[in-house]
Design an enzyme around this catalytic site. Sequence first.
Site, PDB file in Angstrom:
ATOM      1  N   PRO A  94      -6.567  20.203 -24.368  1.00 44.50           N
ATOM      2  CA  PRO A  94      -5.993  18.880 -24.664  1.00 44.50           C
ATOM      3  C   PRO A  94      -6.404  17.904 -23.568  1.00 44.50           C
ATOM      4  O   PRO A  94      -6.560  18.296 -22.412  1.00 44.50           O
ATOM      5  CB  PRO A  94      -4.479  19.134 -24.602  1.00 44.50           C
ATOM      6  CG  PRO A  94      -4.318  20.370 -23.775  1.00 44.50           C
ATOM      7  CD  PRO A  94      -5.549  21.196 -24.005  1.00 44.50           C
ATOM      8  N   ASN A 104     -13.788  24.493 -11.580  1.00 49.19           N
ATOM      9  CA  ASN A 104     -14.727  23.513 -11.040  1.00 49.19           C
ATOM     10  C   ASN A 104     -14.420  23.342  -9.554  1.00 49.19           C
ATOM     11  O   ASN A 104     -13.459  23.901  -9.045  1.00 49.19           O
ATOM     12  CB  ASN A 104     -14.631  22.186 -11.809  1.00 49.19           C
ATOM     13  CG  ASN A 104     -13.251  21.573 -11.684  1.00 49.19           C
ATOM     14  OD1 ASN A 104     -12.821  21.218 -10.605  1.00 49.19           O
ATOM     15  ND2 ASN A 104     -12.545  21.478 -12.807  1.00 49.19           N
ATOM     16  N   LYS A 142      -9.520   6.448 -23.777  1.00 48.07           N
ATOM     17  CA  LYS A 142      -8.352   7.241 -23.372  1.00 48.07           C
ATOM     18  C   LYS A 142      -7.049   6.488 -23.621  1.00 48.07           C
ATOM     19  O   LYS A 142      -5.994   7.093 -23.693  1.00 48.07           O
ATOM     20  CB  LYS A 142      -8.444   7.569 -21.881  1.00 48.07           C
ATOM     21  CG  LYS A 142      -9.711   8.320 -21.496  1.00 48.07           C
ATOM     22  CD  LYS A 142      -9.440   9.769 -21.267  1.00 48.07           C
ATOM     23  CE  LYS A 142     -10.648  10.458 -20.665  1.00 48.07           C
ATOM     24  NZ  LYS A 142     -10.435  11.879 -20.460  1.00 48.07           N
TER      25      LYS A 142
HETATM   26  N1  CTP Z   1      -8.394  14.286 -18.022  1.00 45.44           N
HETATM   27  C1  CTP Z   1      -7.238  14.865 -18.513  1.00 45.44           C
HETATM   28  N2  CTP Z   1      -7.310  15.939 -19.348  1.00 45.44           N
HETATM   29  C2  CTP Z   1      -8.522  16.455 -19.688  1.00 45.44           C
HETATM   30  C3  CTP Z   1      -9.707  15.878 -19.180  1.00 45.44           C
HETATM   31  C4  CTP Z   1      -9.611  14.798 -18.340  1.00 45.44           C
HETATM   32  O1  CTP Z   1      -6.133  14.402 -18.196  1.00 45.44           O
HETATM   33  N3  CTP Z   1      -8.558  17.505 -20.495  1.00 45.44           N
HETATM   34  C5  CTP Z   1      -8.278  13.092 -17.170  1.00 45.44           C
HETATM   35  C6  CTP Z   1      -8.726  13.276 -15.744  1.00 45.44           C
HETATM   36  O2  CTP Z   1      -7.646  13.668 -14.915  1.00 45.44           O
HETATM   37  C7  CTP Z   1      -9.239  11.888 -15.387  1.00 45.44           C
HETATM   38  C8  CTP Z   1      -9.776  11.358 -16.700  1.00 45.44           C
HETATM   39  O3  CTP Z   1      -9.170  12.140 -17.709  1.00 45.44           O
HETATM   40  O4  CTP Z   1      -8.179  11.024 -15.020  1.00 45.44           O
HETATM   41  C9  CTP Z   1     -11.267  11.361 -16.865  1.00 45.44           C
HETATM   42  O5  CTP Z   1     -11.818  12.610 -16.780  1.00 45.44           O
HETATM   43  P1  CTP Z   1     -13.380  12.826 -17.073  1.00 45.44           P
HETATM   44  O6  CTP Z   1     -13.656  14.258 -16.885  1.00 45.44           O
HETATM   45  O7  CTP Z   1     -14.166  11.843 -16.280  1.00 45.44           O
HETATM   46  O8  CTP Z   1     -13.416  12.392 -18.572  1.00 45.44           O
HETATM   47  P2  CTP Z   1     -13.865  13.141 -19.816  1.00 45.44           P
HETATM   48  O9  CTP Z   1     -12.931  12.770 -20.900  1.00 45.44           O
HETATM   49  O10 CTP Z   1     -14.034  14.578 -19.574  1.00 45.44           O
HETATM   50  O11 CTP Z   1     -15.230  12.421 -20.105  1.00 45.44           O
HETATM   51  P3  CTP Z   1     -16.749  12.860 -19.878  1.00 45.44           P
HETATM   52  O12 CTP Z   1     -16.692  14.277 -19.311  1.00 45.44           O
HETATM   53  O13 CTP Z   1     -17.311  12.748 -21.201  1.00 45.44           O
HETATM   54  O14 CTP Z   1     -17.268  11.867 -18.884  1.00 45.44           O
END
Ligand code: CTP
Length: 398
Positions: A303, A208, A341
């Site tokens: 994860p 990304n 989370k």
């Molecule tokens: N994050 C993480 N591990 C992942 C995905 C996300 O640690 N596999 C952490 C990111 O670093 C950030 C937070 O989770 O602090 C939110 O990430 P985001 O992409 O906004 O959340 P998602 O769970 O992917 O939710 P969505 O895409 O449904 O908005």
Amino acid sequence: MLAGKHILLIIGGGIAAYKALELIRRLQDQGASVAPVLTKAGEEFVTPLSVSALAGAPVHRDLFDLTAEAEMGHIQLSRSADLVVVAPATADLVAKMAQGLANDLASTLLLATDTPVLVAPAMNVRMWEHAATQRNIATLKADGIRFVGPNAGGMACGEFGPGRMAEPDEIVAAVAAEFRDGPLSGKRIVVTSGPTHEPIDPVRYIANSSSGAQGTAVARALRDLGAEVVFVTGPATVRPPEGVEVVPVESALEMQAAVEAALPADAAVFAAAVADWRVASASDRKLKKSKDGLPTLEFAENPDILKTVSHMTANRPGLVVGFAAETNDVVDNATAKRLRKGCDWIVANDVSPATGIMGGSENAVILITDTGAEEWPRMAKQEVAGKLANRIAAALDS
Ligand code: CTP
């Protein structure tokens, strides 16, 4: 920044020794005094006269120097400093340090010192990558020795890769980080940053566009308040800050392993844009075009590192902070995300294109905590980081 600090600078024998002359100046500009030590090999690259003239102090060169020994013995010399800096540190000097050898003045001082030591390695790429050097570096890190660099780039020997000594400014920043005193002194904080790369085959990956700017700014701000920062970063375009422990990773799985290895910590800030999915079974050979049609990629879910750490029973950091990038209903979505989370705070921002935040230098965030949502005015990403670091310091103090 370094007023009153006394630095013992050991200059090893490498072409990068010329940068040590500049380093003396920069350290003095910050208010430090420099006592220089030049190895025999170092004398092949810079002269004792130029080192001594720049430092405004005698240069120490010999283990068995009766005059110097009468004035200040080498044991005392090694201990009178606030910090010992080795720049450039050759492969040979690094090996001697790791083995505890003491057969010249520099290695004897390094063995006799009880002050912190910061090492700026400089050597040929192959020598840096050699298993023996990497073993020595790991040994020294385990002994508590700090490192700055090496950087990757073109080298005097014509090769390209890691091995170039860090620039004088970077070394000065790392020196300053050693003396930083602030509300986060003694606190260990893990920060994730940047994108992850999920391999498809040995030469292709899914990624990304995260630059790592906000995570880097947070790490720098926490460092500036005195924290010991472990910076776990995917392949970002922004350079990691000096004075933090950088753990470079590629994939989400590697990032998770690195975060878990960095615990226990007082706090963790998850600013990385982690890929939600990886290719279930990445090919170990390059995928070829085929008459049989297009390749099909099967995905597996990565994860959720933030969620995993938030739900840990042992080793959960006292404060876990996540980020949320949203395009609509920011407060509602981020509030729900905080609960889903299991983290303590969410730093939410609106990344819809009209805001210009993604890839820009500014950010407008809403801090979601258990007491509600707090909207911060739009400001530079470094200012957001500074404000967040201050909030973290206040929370860890209470
Ligand atoms: N994050 C993480 N591990 C992942 C995905 C996300 O640690 N596999 C952490 C990111 O670093 C950030 C937070 O989770 O602090 C939110 O990430 P985001 O992409 O906004 O959340 P998602 O769970 O992917 O939710 P969505 O895409 O449904 O908005």
